[in-house]
Scaffold this active site. Structure first.
Site, PDB file in Angstrom:
ATOM      1  N   LYS A 118    -171.786   2.059 -13.374  1.00  0.00           N
ATOM      2  CA  LYS A 118    -170.382   1.817 -13.692  1.00  0.00           C
ATOM      3  C   LYS A 118    -170.059   2.449 -15.043  1.00  0.00           C
ATOM      4  O   LYS A 118    -170.923   2.961 -15.727  1.00  0.00           O
ATOM      5  CB  LYS A 118    -170.112   0.315 -13.667  1.00  0.00           C
ATOM      6  N   LYS A 153    -165.469  -8.123   0.450  1.00  0.00           N
ATOM      7  CA  LYS A 153    -165.593  -9.274  -0.460  1.00  0.00           C
ATOM      8  C   LYS A 153    -164.565 -10.347  -0.074  1.00  0.00           C
ATOM      9  O   LYS A 153    -164.863 -11.539  -0.088  1.00  0.00           O
ATOM     10  CB  LYS A 153    -165.362  -8.839  -1.911  1.00  0.00           C
ATOM     11  N   THR A 211    -157.463   1.926 -17.390  1.00  0.00           N
ATOM     12  CA  THR A 211    -158.012   0.826 -18.195  1.00  0.00           C
ATOM     13  C   THR A 211    -158.813  -0.153 -17.336  1.00  0.00           C
ATOM     14  O   THR A 211    -158.582  -0.284 -16.127  1.00  0.00           O
ATOM     15  CB  THR A 211    -156.888   0.036 -18.891  1.00  0.00           C
ATOM     16  N   ASP A 269    -185.485  -7.740   3.798  1.00  0.00           N
ATOM     17  CA  ASP A 269    -184.160  -7.214   4.122  1.00  0.00           C
ATOM     18  C   ASP A 269    -183.284  -8.365   4.617  1.00  0.00           C
ATOM     19  O   ASP A 269    -183.491  -8.902   5.710  1.00  0.00           O
ATOM     20  CB  ASP A 269    -184.302  -6.130   5.198  1.00  0.00           C
ATOM     21  N   SER A 319    -165.452 -10.185  -6.193  1.00  0.00           N
ATOM     22  CA  SER A 319    -165.139  -9.101  -7.139  1.00  0.00           C
ATOM     23  C   SER A 319    -163.656  -9.001  -7.439  1.00  0.00           C
ATOM     24  O   SER A 319    -162.814  -9.343  -6.602  1.00  0.00           O
ATOM     25  CB  SER A 319    -165.612  -7.783  -6.518  1.00  0.00           C
ATOM     26  N   TYR A 364    -165.002  -1.951   0.139  1.00  0.00           N
ATOM     27  CA  TYR A 364    -165.854  -2.876  -0.620  1.00  0.00           C
ATOM     28  C   TYR A 364    -165.049  -4.143  -0.948  1.00  0.00           C
ATOM     29  O   TYR A 364    -165.539  -5.264  -0.789  1.00  0.00           O
ATOM     30  CB  TYR A 364    -166.332  -2.179  -1.902  1.00  0.00           C
ATOM     31  N   ASN A 392    -166.211  -6.249 -13.563  1.00  0.00           N
ATOM     32  CA  ASN A 392    -167.060  -5.221 -14.175  1.00  0.00           C
ATOM     33  C   ASN A 392    -168.034  -5.763 -15.237  1.00  0.00           C
ATOM     34  O   ASN A 392    -167.753  -5.773 -16.432  1.00  0.00           O
ATOM     35  CB  ASN A 392    -166.198  -4.096 -14.760  1.00  0.00           C
ATOM     36  N   GLY A 450    -171.900  -0.492  -6.044  1.00  0.00           N
ATOM     37  CA  GLY A 450    -172.017   0.472  -7.127  1.00  0.00           C
ATOM     38  C   GLY A 450    -170.698   0.602  -7.851  1.00  0.00           C
ATOM     39  O   GLY A 450    -169.740  -0.101  -7.531  1.00  0.00           O
TER      40      GLY A 450
HETATM   41  P1  NAD Z   1    -177.038  -4.600  -7.970  1.00  0.00           P
HETATM   42  O1  NAD Z   1    -176.808  -3.463  -7.031  1.00  0.00           O
HETATM   43  O2  NAD Z   1    -177.799  -4.330  -9.210  1.00  0.00           O
HETATM   44  O3  NAD Z   1    -177.720  -5.812  -7.210  1.00  0.00           O
HETATM   45  C1  NAD Z   1    -177.562  -6.051  -5.829  1.00  0.00           C
HETATM   46  C2  NAD Z   1    -178.941  -6.222  -5.240  1.00  0.00           C
HETATM   47  O4  NAD Z   1    -178.808  -6.489  -3.830  1.00  0.00           O
HETATM   48  C3  NAD Z   1    -179.811  -4.948  -5.362  1.00  0.00           C
HETATM   49  O5  NAD Z   1    -180.996  -5.210  -6.077  1.00  0.00           O
HETATM   50  C4  NAD Z   1    -180.090  -4.569  -3.935  1.00  0.00           C
HETATM   51  O6  NAD Z   1    -181.384  -4.018  -3.708  1.00  0.00           O
HETATM   52  C5  NAD Z   1    -179.930  -5.907  -3.218  1.00  0.00           C
HETATM   53  N1  NAD Z   1    -179.734  -5.686  -1.792  1.00  0.00           N
HETATM   54  C6  NAD Z   1    -178.884  -4.812  -1.206  1.00  0.00           C
HETATM   55  N2  NAD Z   1    -179.039  -4.828   0.116  1.00  0.00           N
HETATM   56  C7  NAD Z   1    -180.014  -5.743   0.375  1.00  0.00           C
HETATM   57  C8  NAD Z   1    -180.624  -6.189   1.566  1.00  0.00           C
HETATM   58  N3  NAD Z   1    -180.268  -5.709   2.773  1.00  0.00           N
HETATM   59  N4  NAD Z   1    -181.592  -7.131   1.484  1.00  0.00           N
HETATM   60  C9  NAD Z   1    -181.978  -7.615   0.272  1.00  0.00           C
HETATM   61  N5  NAD Z   1    -181.424  -7.224  -0.889  1.00  0.00           N
HETATM   62  C10 NAD Z   1    -180.461  -6.285  -0.835  1.00  0.00           C
HETATM   63  O7  NAD Z   1    -175.584  -5.176  -8.310  1.00  0.00           O
HETATM   64  P2  NAD Z   1    -175.147  -6.235  -9.414  1.00  0.00           P
HETATM   65  O8  NAD Z   1    -174.312  -5.512 -10.391  1.00  0.00           O
HETATM   66  O9  NAD Z   1    -176.306  -7.030  -9.869  1.00  0.00           O
HETATM   67  O10 NAD Z   1    -174.162  -7.146  -8.553  1.00  0.00           O
HETATM   68  C11 NAD Z   1    -174.576  -8.391  -7.999  1.00  0.00           C
HETATM   69  C12 NAD Z   1    -173.451  -8.946  -7.150  1.00  0.00           C
HETATM   70  O11 NAD Z   1    -172.264  -9.106  -7.940  1.00  0.00           O
HETATM   71  C13 NAD Z   1    -173.056  -8.068  -5.968  1.00  0.00           C
HETATM   72  O12 NAD Z   1    -172.711  -8.897  -4.887  1.00  0.00           O
HETATM   73  C14 NAD Z   1    -171.831  -7.344  -6.464  1.00  0.00           C
HETATM   74  O13 NAD Z   1    -171.000  -6.922  -5.410  1.00  0.00           O
HETATM   75  C15 NAD Z   1    -171.189  -8.428  -7.309  1.00  0.00           C
HETATM   76  N6  NAD Z   1    -170.300  -7.851  -8.322  1.00  0.00           N
HETATM   77  C16 NAD Z   1    -170.840  -7.159  -9.359  1.00  0.00           C
HETATM   78  C17 NAD Z   1    -169.991  -6.606 -10.309  1.00  0.00           C
HETATM   79  C18 NAD Z   1    -170.527  -5.830 -11.459  1.00  0.00           C
HETATM   80  O14 NAD Z   1    -169.714  -5.341 -12.250  1.00  0.00           O
HETATM   81  N7  NAD Z   1    -171.829  -5.689 -11.622  1.00  0.00           N
HETATM   82  C19 NAD Z   1    -168.609  -6.757 -10.191  1.00  0.00           C
HETATM   83  C20 NAD Z   1    -168.106  -7.466  -9.103  1.00  0.00           C
HETATM   84  C21 NAD Z   1    -168.967  -8.043  -8.188  1.00  0.00           C
HETATM   85  N1  GDD Z   2    -168.748   5.049 -13.053  1.00  0.00           N
HETATM   86  C1  GDD Z   2    -168.062   5.958 -13.757  1.00  0.00           C
HETATM   87  N2  GDD Z   2    -168.712   7.054 -14.228  1.00  0.00           N
HETATM   88  N3  GDD Z   2    -166.749   5.774 -13.971  1.00  0.00           N
HETATM   89  C2  GDD Z   2    -166.084   6.690 -14.695  1.00  0.00           C
HETATM   90  C3  GDD Z   2    -166.707   7.841 -15.210  1.00  0.00           C
HETATM   91  C4  GDD Z   2    -168.084   8.031 -14.962  1.00  0.00           C
HETATM   92  O1  GDD Z   2    -168.704   9.003 -15.379  1.00  0.00           O
HETATM   93  N4  GDD Z   2    -165.770   8.574 -15.862  1.00  0.00           N
HETATM   94  C5  GDD Z   2    -164.634   7.899 -15.766  1.00  0.00           C
HETATM   95  N5  GDD Z   2    -164.801   6.776 -15.042  1.00  0.00           N
HETATM   96  C6  GDD Z   2    -163.737   5.835 -14.657  1.00  0.00           C
HETATM   97  C7  GDD Z   2    -163.600   5.647 -13.153  1.00  0.00           C
HETATM   98  O2  GDD Z   2    -162.942   6.753 -12.578  1.00  0.00           O
HETATM   99  C8  GDD Z   2    -162.768   4.376 -13.104  1.00  0.00           C
HETATM  100  O3  GDD Z   2    -161.403   4.713 -13.203  1.00  0.00           O
HETATM  101  C9  GDD Z   2    -163.225   3.620 -14.370  1.00  0.00           C
HETATM  102  O4  GDD Z   2    -163.972   4.549 -15.162  1.00  0.00           O
HETATM  103  C10 GDD Z   2    -164.100   2.411 -14.088  1.00  0.00           C
HETATM  104  O5  GDD Z   2    -165.129   2.842 -13.230  1.00  0.00           O
HETATM  105  P1  GDD Z   2    -166.338   1.877 -12.794  1.00  0.00           P
HETATM  106  O6  GDD Z   2    -166.776   1.066 -13.952  1.00  0.00           O
HETATM  107  O7  GDD Z   2    -167.364   2.735 -12.135  1.00  0.00           O
HETATM  108  O8  GDD Z   2    -165.720   0.987 -11.630  1.00  0.00           O
HETATM  109  P2  GDD Z   2    -164.414   0.070 -11.450  1.00  0.00           P
HETATM  110  O9  GDD Z   2    -164.088  -0.742 -12.657  1.00  0.00           O
HETATM  111  O10 GDD Z   2    -163.315   0.912 -10.951  1.00  0.00           O
HETATM  112  O11 GDD Z   2    -164.935  -0.892 -10.302  1.00  0.00           O
HETATM  113  C11 GDD Z   2    -166.168  -1.546 -10.522  1.00  0.00           C
HETATM  114  O12 GDD Z   2    -165.975  -2.862 -10.918  1.00  0.00           O
HETATM  115  C12 GDD Z   2    -165.597  -3.740  -9.908  1.00  0.00           C
HETATM  116  C13 GDD Z   2    -165.406  -5.123 -10.488  1.00  0.00           C
HETATM  117  O13 GDD Z   2    -164.508  -5.126 -11.522  1.00  0.00           O
HETATM  118  C14 GDD Z   2    -167.049  -1.353  -9.317  1.00  0.00           C
HETATM  119  O14 GDD Z   2    -168.400  -1.576  -9.676  1.00  0.00           O
HETATM  120  C15 GDD Z   2    -166.722  -2.308  -8.236  1.00  0.00           C
HETATM  121  O15 GDD Z   2    -167.738  -2.229  -7.245  1.00  0.00           O
HETATM  122  C16 GDD Z   2    -166.654  -3.719  -8.828  1.00  0.00           C
HETATM  123  O16 GDD Z   2    -166.354  -4.657  -7.852  1.00  0.00           O
END
Ligand code: NAD
Ligand code: GDD
Length: 327
Positions: free
Chosen positions: A196, A157, A223, A53, A122, A153, A182, A80
């Site tokens: 997502k 960041k 979008t 952790d 992000s 969130y 994303n 998420g």
């Molecule tokens: P993810 O949730 O799959 O990975 C994050 C990991 O962090 C998880 O495996 C989780 O178990 C671990 N974690 C959380 N709390 C912890 C703790 N206390 N100790 C140890 N591990 C811990 O997410 P991801 O999509 O792989 O994203 C990775 C990074 O990129 C994150 O910082 C996220 O905010 C950033 N990010 C991702 C996206 C995206 O679209 N995936 C967009 C913008 C930023």
């Molecule tokens: N997840 C999800 N699931 N989104 C949906 C759905 C569904 O079933 N239906 C419609 N959407 C729409 C959401 O309402 C949002 O407007 C759009 O799709 C995109 O949703 P996400 O992909 O879940 O997230 P985001 O783009 O708004 O934000 C994500 O991306 C960021 C980085 O660009 C998040 O994961 C953030 O945590 C991340 O930082």
């Protein structure tokens, strides 16, 4: 002979972290991965995988003390999709958990002389006020201030970006920061509430028979741009190999509505389905990545087409759905 480089990947049990470990191993690194949980979809391919952790500062100190790391990748976060970060129900957890991990990471990296640190920020740091138009012209790095993210969130960041840059200025820690837009691909969360939109659309299309109906939150005209995991990692590695600290966007500029994203998943699946629009967490109305700065600083920008990434992602999620349903 060159000394083998050592990397520490925090969040190695997650989507991007799991892929990054594979990439670093393919480049010949010694990799230590750390996460609070195992990877859900494949065994982590790190030389060492530690379940820990990272909110615990003593643990963070220990995992960075016994060897000197050339590179630390800080990806661990409480995170998420819209259903998780924009519901408002997890704001305190997200700020506390991710904030604590980042405070610990900065301090451990300073104390134990990590040579350079990557931080995954992000697109969520950008002000909500400039993301009200679905025809978003692209967010530039300089748009971040005056600040006004639409989620806690995003505020966390932004705080952590500032934290790492303060450590760079005051303690000489070498820092590289990307703002991911994303990121999607196979071996990522596809159900359970943290998924997502790309994974959610693939899952819904895969779960629903041809001729059926899928649900989308909102009117579906909002979008986004979505970046395939391979290009995300390419950007991260180029940033880490440069003398540029950022923060810089790592995102696609191929804007698509969520209705059209669902349509793309249907086309890949060979299904025709109707869409029902239901209330749900929406986030911003329109978001895209403006990529001149990354091009200028790294001589590279993401160029892959969304369809090329959605095709393997859909196929992988369809397999997961079939396996879950015992088919
Ligand atoms: P993810 O949730 O799959 O990975 C994050 C990991 O962090 C998880 O495996 C989780 O178990 C671990 N974690 C959380 N709390 C912890 C703790 N206390 N100790 C140890 N591990 C811990 O997410 P991801 O999509 O792989 O994203 C990775 C990074 O990129 C994150 O910082 C996220 O905010 C950033 N990010 C991702 C996206 C995206 O679209 N995936 C967009 C913008 C930023
Ligand atoms: N997840 C999800 N699931 N989104 C949906 C759905 C569904 O079933 N239906 C419609 N959407 C729409 C959401 O309402 C949002 O407007 C759009 O799709 C995109 O949703 P996400 O992909 O879940 O997230 P985001 O783009 O708004 O934000 C994500 O991306 C960021 C980085 O660009 C998040 O994961 C953030 O945590 C991340 O930082």
């Amino acid at each position: 002979m060159n000394k083998q480089k050592r990397a520490l990947v925090c969040g190695a049990g997650g989507f991007i972290g799991g892929h990054l470990v594979r990439r670093l191993k393919s480049e010949g690194y010694f990799v230590r991965g750390v996460d609070i949980k195992d990877h859900e979809f494949f065994p982590v391919t790190a030389d060492e995988f530690i379940r820990a952790d990272l909110r615990n500062p003593v643990i963070f100190d220990e995992i960075t003390r016994d060897m000197q790391f050339d590179e630390l990748y800080q990806l661990a976060a409480d995170m998420g999709g819209a259903g998780y970060v924009f519901s408002g129900e997890h704001d305190a957890e997200v700020m506390h958990n991710s904030g604590t991990i980042n405070l610990n990471a900065a301090e451990a990296a300073r104390k134990n002389k990590v040579k350079k640190l990557f931080y995954s920020s992000s697109a969520c740091i950008y002000p909500a006020s400039i993301q009200t138009d679905p025809d978003n012209p692209g967010l530039r790095e300089t748009d971040a201030y005056p600040a006004g993210p639409d989620s806690d969130y995003g505020w966390e960041k932004l705080f952590s970006e500032r934290l790492y840059f303060a450590y760079m200025r005051n303690y000489g820690l070498e820092v590289h920061i990307a703002r991911f837009h994303n990121i999607f691909g196979p071996y990522g969360t596809w159900e359970g509430g943290r998924e997502k939109a790309p994974a959610a659309m693939c899952r819904k299309v895969a779960e629903t028979p041809d001729g059926g109906e899928i649900e989308i939150w909102g009117d579906g005209l909002q979008t986004r741009t979505f970046l395939y995991i391979d290009e995300c990692l390419e950007g991260v590695r180029r940033l880490m190999n440069s003398d540029f600290s950022g923060p810089v966007n790592i995102g696609s500029d191929e804007l698509i509505s969520i209705n059209d994203l669902a349509g793309m998943a249907m086309k890949i699946a060979g299904k025709t389905q109707s869409i029902r629009h239901i209330p749900g967490p929406l986030g911003v109305r329109g978001r895209s990545s403006e990529n001149s700065f990354i091009q200028e600083k790294l001589g590279w920008r993401p160029t892959a087409r969304l369809l090329d990434g959605m095709t393997p992602t859909y196929r992988w999620i369809a397999e997961q759905v079939a396996a879950r349903n015992g088919k």
